[in-house]
Scaffold this motif. Structure first.
Motif, PDB file in Angstrom:
ATOM      1  N   PHE A  29      65.001 -77.318 -97.125  1.00 23.99           N
ATOM      2  CA  PHE A  29      65.428 -76.781 -95.836  1.00 23.99           C
ATOM      3  C   PHE A  29      64.304 -76.078 -95.103  1.00 23.99           C
ATOM      4  O   PHE A  29      64.418 -75.798 -93.911  1.00 23.99           O
ATOM      5  CB  PHE A  29      66.601 -75.816 -96.022  1.00 23.99           C
ATOM      6  CG  PHE A  29      67.865 -76.485 -96.472  1.00 23.99           C
ATOM      7  CD1 PHE A  29      68.592 -77.270 -95.597  1.00 23.99           C
ATOM      8  CD2 PHE A  29      68.320 -76.328 -97.767  1.00 23.99           C
ATOM      9  CE1 PHE A  29      69.760 -77.898 -96.006  1.00 23.99           C
ATOM     10  CE2 PHE A  29      69.484 -76.950 -98.191  1.00 23.99           C
ATOM     11  CZ  PHE A  29      70.207 -77.732 -97.313  1.00 23.99           C
ATOM     12  N   SER A  30      63.233 -75.788 -95.786  1.00 29.74           N
ATOM     13  CA  SER A  30      62.099 -75.128 -95.169  1.00 29.74           C
ATOM     14  C   SER A  30      61.100 -76.104 -94.555  1.00 29.74           C
ATOM     15  O   SER A  30      60.138 -75.682 -93.924  1.00 29.74           O
ATOM     16  CB  SER A  30      61.377 -74.242 -96.193  1.00 29.74           C
ATOM     17  OG  SER A  30      60.802 -75.021 -97.228  1.00 29.74           O
ATOM     18  N   ILE A  31      61.309 -77.394 -94.716  1.00 26.21           N
ATOM     19  CA  ILE A  31      60.387 -78.407 -94.212  1.00 26.21           C
ATOM     20  C   ILE A  31      60.624 -78.661 -92.729  1.00 26.21           C
ATOM     21  O   ILE A  31      61.745 -78.926 -92.313  1.00 26.21           O
ATOM     22  CB  ILE A  31      60.525 -79.718 -94.994  1.00 26.21           C
ATOM     23  CG1 ILE A  31      60.175 -79.500 -96.464  1.00 26.21           C
ATOM     24  CG2 ILE A  31      59.629 -80.798 -94.384  1.00 26.21           C
ATOM     25  CD1 ILE A  31      60.389 -80.720 -97.331  1.00 26.21           C
ATOM     26  N   ARG A  32      59.555 -78.603 -91.943  1.00 24.24           N
ATOM     27  CA  ARG A  32      59.644 -78.885 -90.520  1.00 24.24           C
ATOM     28  C   ARG A  32      59.048 -80.247 -90.180  1.00 24.24           C
ATOM     29  O   ARG A  32      59.708 -81.103 -89.598  1.00 24.24           O
ATOM     30  CB  ARG A  32      58.939 -77.803 -89.701  1.00 24.24           C
ATOM     31  CG  ARG A  32      58.984 -78.065 -88.197  1.00 24.24           C
ATOM     32  CD  ARG A  32      58.427 -76.922 -87.396  1.00 24.24           C
ATOM     33  NE  ARG A  32      56.996 -76.755 -87.614  1.00 24.24           N
ATOM     34  CZ  ARG A  32      56.254 -75.849 -86.992  1.00 24.24           C
ATOM     35  NH1 ARG A  32      56.814 -75.017 -86.109  1.00 24.24           N
ATOM     36  NH2 ARG A  32      54.962 -75.749 -87.257  1.00 24.24           N
ATOM     37  N   THR A  33      57.800 -80.435 -90.561  1.00 23.07           N
ATOM     38  CA  THR A  33      57.091 -81.661 -90.244  1.00 23.07           C
ATOM     39  C   THR A  33      56.600 -82.337 -91.518  1.00 23.07           C
ATOM     40  O   THR A  33      56.109 -81.678 -92.427  1.00 23.07           O
ATOM     41  CB  THR A  33      55.892 -81.369 -89.329  1.00 23.07           C
ATOM     42  OG1 THR A  33      56.347 -80.719 -88.143  1.00 23.07           O
ATOM     43  CG2 THR A  33      55.179 -82.655 -88.950  1.00 23.07           C
ATOM     44  N   GLU A  46      42.259 -88.142 -93.732  1.00 28.65           N
ATOM     45  CA  GLU A  46      42.572 -88.267 -92.326  1.00 28.65           C
ATOM     46  C   GLU A  46      44.061 -88.467 -92.100  1.00 28.65           C
ATOM     47  O   GLU A  46      44.781 -88.976 -92.957  1.00 28.65           O
ATOM     48  CB  GLU A  46      41.803 -89.446 -91.707  1.00 28.65           C
ATOM     49  CG  GLU A  46      42.197 -90.801 -92.266  1.00 28.65           C
ATOM     50  CD  GLU A  46      41.490 -91.950 -91.581  1.00 28.65           C
ATOM     51  OE1 GLU A  46      40.768 -91.705 -90.588  1.00 28.65           O
ATOM     52  OE2 GLU A  46      41.656 -93.104 -92.027  1.00 28.65           O
ATOM     53  N   LEU A  47      44.484 -88.076 -90.926  1.00 33.37           N
ATOM     54  CA  LEU A  47      45.874 -88.237 -90.531  1.00 33.37           C
ATOM     55  C   LEU A  47      46.194 -89.705 -90.292  1.00 33.37           C
ATOM     56  O   LEU A  47      45.421 -90.424 -89.666  1.00 33.37           O
ATOM     57  CB  LEU A  47      46.151 -87.439 -89.255  1.00 33.37           C
ATOM     58  CG  LEU A  47      47.489 -87.706 -88.559  1.00 33.37           C
ATOM     59  CD1 LEU A  47      48.632 -87.117 -89.372  1.00 33.37           C
ATOM     60  CD2 LEU A  47      47.478 -87.131 -87.153  1.00 33.37           C
ATOM     61  N   VAL A  48      47.333 -90.130 -90.782  1.00 35.62           N
ATOM     62  CA  VAL A  48      47.841 -91.467 -90.502  1.00 35.62           C
ATOM     63  C   VAL A  48      48.996 -91.380 -89.506  1.00 35.62           C
ATOM     64  O   VAL A  48      48.984 -92.025 -88.460  1.00 35.62           O
ATOM     65  CB  VAL A  48      48.307 -92.175 -91.784  1.00 35.62           C
ATOM     66  CG1 VAL A  48      48.922 -93.534 -91.447  1.00 35.62           C
ATOM     67  CG2 VAL A  48      47.143 -92.340 -92.748  1.00 35.62           C
ATOM     68  N   ALA A  49      49.997 -90.583 -89.831  1.00 34.42           N
ATOM     69  CA  ALA A  49      51.160 -90.425 -88.966  1.00 34.42           C
ATOM     70  C   ALA A  49      51.933 -89.188 -89.367  1.00 34.42           C
ATOM     71  O   ALA A  49      51.893 -88.768 -90.523  1.00 34.42           O
ATOM     72  CB  ALA A  49      52.064 -91.659 -89.045  1.00 34.42           C
ATOM     73  N   THR A  50      52.639 -88.601 -88.407  1.00 36.39           N
ATOM     74  CA  THR A  50      53.499 -87.458 -88.681  1.00 36.39           C
ATOM     75  C   THR A  50      54.852 -87.672 -88.025  1.00 36.39           C
ATOM     76  O   THR A  50      54.981 -88.432 -87.062  1.00 36.39           O
ATOM     77  CB  THR A  50      52.907 -86.132 -88.166  1.00 36.39           C
ATOM     78  OG1 THR A  50      52.743 -86.192 -86.748  1.00 36.39           O
ATOM     79  CG2 THR A  50      51.564 -85.848 -88.821  1.00 36.39           C
ATOM     80  N   ILE A  51      55.837 -86.972 -88.539  1.00 37.98           N
ATOM     81  CA  ILE A  51      57.166 -87.020 -87.953  1.00 37.98           C
ATOM     82  C   ILE A  51      57.796 -85.647 -88.093  1.00 37.98           C
ATOM     83  O   ILE A  51      57.823 -85.058 -89.172  1.00 37.98           O
ATOM     84  CB  ILE A  51      58.031 -88.117 -88.603  1.00 37.98           C
ATOM     85  CG1 ILE A  51      59.397 -88.196 -87.909  1.00 37.98           C
ATOM     86  CG2 ILE A  51      58.182 -87.900 -90.104  1.00 37.98           C
ATOM     87  CD1 ILE A  51      60.174 -89.453 -88.270  1.00 37.98           C
ATOM     88  N   GLY A  52      58.301 -85.114 -86.983  1.00 36.65           N
ATOM     89  CA  GLY A  52      58.913 -83.803 -86.985  1.00 36.65           C
ATOM     90  C   GLY A  52      60.375 -83.871 -87.375  1.00 36.65           C
ATOM     91  O   GLY A  52      60.958 -84.947 -87.524  1.00 36.65           O
ATOM     92  N   SER A  53      60.968 -82.707 -87.532  1.00 40.97           N
ATOM     93  CA  SER A  53      62.379 -82.648 -87.900  1.00 40.97           C
ATOM     94  C   SER A  53      63.274 -83.258 -86.831  1.00 40.97           C
ATOM     95  O   SER A  53      64.376 -83.726 -87.133  1.00 40.97           O
ATOM     96  CB  SER A  53      62.793 -81.201 -88.175  1.00 40.97           C
ATOM     97  OG  SER A  53      62.577 -80.380 -87.041  1.00 40.97           O
ATOM     98  N   TYR A 100      58.325 -74.382 -92.000  1.00 38.14           N
ATOM     99  CA  TYR A 100      58.592 -73.595 -90.805  1.00 38.14           C
ATOM    100  C   TYR A 100      57.774 -72.307 -90.820  1.00 38.14           C
ATOM    101  O   TYR A 100      57.453 -71.768 -91.885  1.00 38.14           O
ATOM    102  CB  TYR A 100      60.069 -73.254 -90.722  1.00 38.14           C
ATOM    103  CG  TYR A 100      60.936 -74.391 -90.242  1.00 38.14           C
ATOM    104  CD1 TYR A 100      61.043 -74.677 -88.887  1.00 38.14           C
ATOM    105  CD2 TYR A 100      61.649 -75.173 -91.142  1.00 38.14           C
ATOM    106  CE1 TYR A 100      61.836 -75.717 -88.429  1.00 38.14           C
ATOM    107  CE2 TYR A 100      62.444 -76.215 -90.698  1.00 38.14           C
ATOM    108  CZ  TYR A 100      62.536 -76.482 -89.344  1.00 38.14           C
ATOM    109  OH  TYR A 100      63.337 -77.520 -88.900  1.00 38.14           O
ATOM    110  N   PHE A 101      57.445 -71.848 -89.624  1.00 38.35           N
ATOM    111  CA  PHE A 101      56.704 -70.603 -89.430  1.00 38.35           C
ATOM    112  C   PHE A 101      55.276 -70.668 -89.958  1.00 38.35           C
ATOM    113  O   PHE A 101      54.608 -69.647 -90.064  1.00 38.35           O
ATOM    114  CB  PHE A 101      57.441 -69.415 -90.067  1.00 38.35           C
ATOM    115  CG  PHE A 101      58.884 -69.330 -89.682  1.00 38.35           C
ATOM    116  CD1 PHE A 101      59.246 -69.060 -88.372  1.00 38.35           C
ATOM    117  CD2 PHE A 101      59.888 -69.512 -90.623  1.00 38.35           C
ATOM    118  CE1 PHE A 101      60.577 -68.983 -87.997  1.00 38.35           C
ATOM    119  CE2 PHE A 101      61.218 -69.440 -90.266  1.00 38.35           C
ATOM    120  CZ  PHE A 101      61.568 -69.175 -88.951  1.00 38.35           C
TER     121      PHE A 101
END
Length: 117
Positions: A29-33, A46-53, A100-101
């Motif tokens: 429950f503490s995961i945002r992205t 390196e960054l490949v891809a991200t996805i937010g909540s 989060y935070f």
């Protein structure tokens, strides 16, 4: 505590496809992205891809149009569908979860993806 476990890596021919999975457990429950990163031999991660909540996605230019990131919150699992793979995609792919935070982040142990004939 958040634990991340990647799976789905392996050997694939150029032009082929592969789907990676990242299963999260613990204080989910503490995961945002969440995101996928990769590190090739002799190179920095390196960054490949991200996805937010909320489902907003972001991709590195090198994978746009070929890779798709998604997440199934009910299963606490994130995916990376990789199509039209190229030899330069060869790397260890890591799952990441940002809290989060901005209190911290977690990494999986990585899964090897090798694109070769």
């Amino acid at each position: 505590q958040v634990q991340l476990v990647e799976s789905g890596g392996g050997l694939v021919q150029p032009g082929g496809s592969l789907r990676l999975s990242c299963a999260a457990s613990g204080s989910i429950f503490s995961i945002r992205t969440m995101g996928w990163y990769r590190q090739a031999p002799g190179k920095q991660r390196e960054l490949v891809a991200t996805i937010g909540s909320s489902g907003v996605t972001n991709y590195a230019d090198s994978v746009k149009g070929r890779f798709t990131i998604s997440r199934d919150n009910a299963k606490n699992t994130m995916y990376l569908q990789m199509n039209s793979l190229k030899p330069e995609d060869t790397a260890v792919y890591y799952c990441n979860a940002g809290l989060y935070f901005g209190v911290g982040s977690y990494w999986g142990q990585g899964t090897q993806v090798t694109v070769s004939s």
